[in-house]
Enzyme design. Structure first.
Site, short mmCIF file in Angstrom:
data_model
loop_
_atom_site.label_atom_id
_atom_site.label_comp_id
_atom_site.label_asym_id
_atom_site.label_seq_id
_atom_site.Cartn_x
_atom_site.Cartn_y
_atom_site.Cartn_z
CG HIS A 1 92.95 -7.91 -21.37
ND1 HIS A 1 93.49 -6.76 -21.89
CD2 HIS A 1 92.10 -7.50 -20.39
CE1 HIS A 1 92.99 -5.70 -21.27
NE2 HIS A 1 92.15 -6.13 -20.35
CB SER B 1 96.75 -6.91 -21.56
OG SER B 1 96.14 -7.21 -22.80
CG ASP C 1 91.28 -2.75 -19.06
OD1 ASP C 1 90.61 -1.94 -18.41
OD2 ASP C 1 91.08 -3.98 -19.04
#
Length: 193
Positions: free
Chosen positions: A38, A11, A131
């Protein structure tokens, strides 16, 4: 154990981390690589262009019903979750976001654990949410090999710290060493782990 797939999740700071990982990675042709990074849902996916400049492999943005194959890099498209079916086919979905993200690393890692089990390597890089940690745990529990970036080398510590706490990874590795370590793991394919 022969590995079939390397799944990389990241991310915040993930693109810079990917550049360092792939720069030293020499055995990529041995596996299929899936990158779940992401991205803004409205962004044009520029990640394929960036990754193509880092590695001497074919790089594709994943499309629904595309077939996975070794020696190829697959990039998760913005605003879709990526699943892999038992027949090696990708499925894209727009179900609810996970950890505020779509694509979700957890969703793809869980699918990889179910489909590939012990022939999967899961790797989690820098990121500013949680995540990936639960999905990485499932890959580990399915017999796959799991790696987390050392939080001290991450632009955003939260994602690797969460994974270390909850996923019990096989290894925690500094960013500069990850590419070389992947080479060692894949070079020793066929030997006992």
């Amino acid at each position: 154990m022969k590995y079939d797939i390397l799944a990389i999740g990241g991310s915040a700071g993930g693109i810079n981390a990917l550049k360092k990982v792939l720069h030293n990675f020499r055995y990529a042709s041995e596996v299929a690589i899936i990158i779940i990074q992401h991205l803004s849902p409205s962004s044009k996916s520029y990640l394929r262009t960036i990754v193509s400049g880092m590695i001497h492999m074919n790089v594709y943005e994943i499309e629904d019903k595309m077939q996975i194959k070794r020696g190829t890099v697959f990039i998760a498209p913005p605003n879709y979750h990526v699943l892999i079916e038992k027949d090696g086919m990708f499925t894209l979905t727009v179900t609810e976001k996970v950890c505020f993200a779509r694509p979700s690393i957890d969703v793809t890692f869980e699918s990889i654990a179910d489909t590939f089990g012990e022939s999967a390597i899961g790797m989690l890089l820098t990121g500013a949410n949680q995540d990936g940690g639960q999905g990485l745990k499932l890959i580990r529990e399915a017999g796959g090999y799991t790696i987390v970036q050392n939080p001290n080398t991450a632009e955003a510590r939260e994602m690797p710290e969460y994974a270390i706490k909850h996923a019990d990874p096989n290894e925690i590795i500094g960013l500069e060493e990850i590419g070389s370590r992947l080479n060692q793991i894949l070079m020793s394919t066929g030997e006992n782990r």
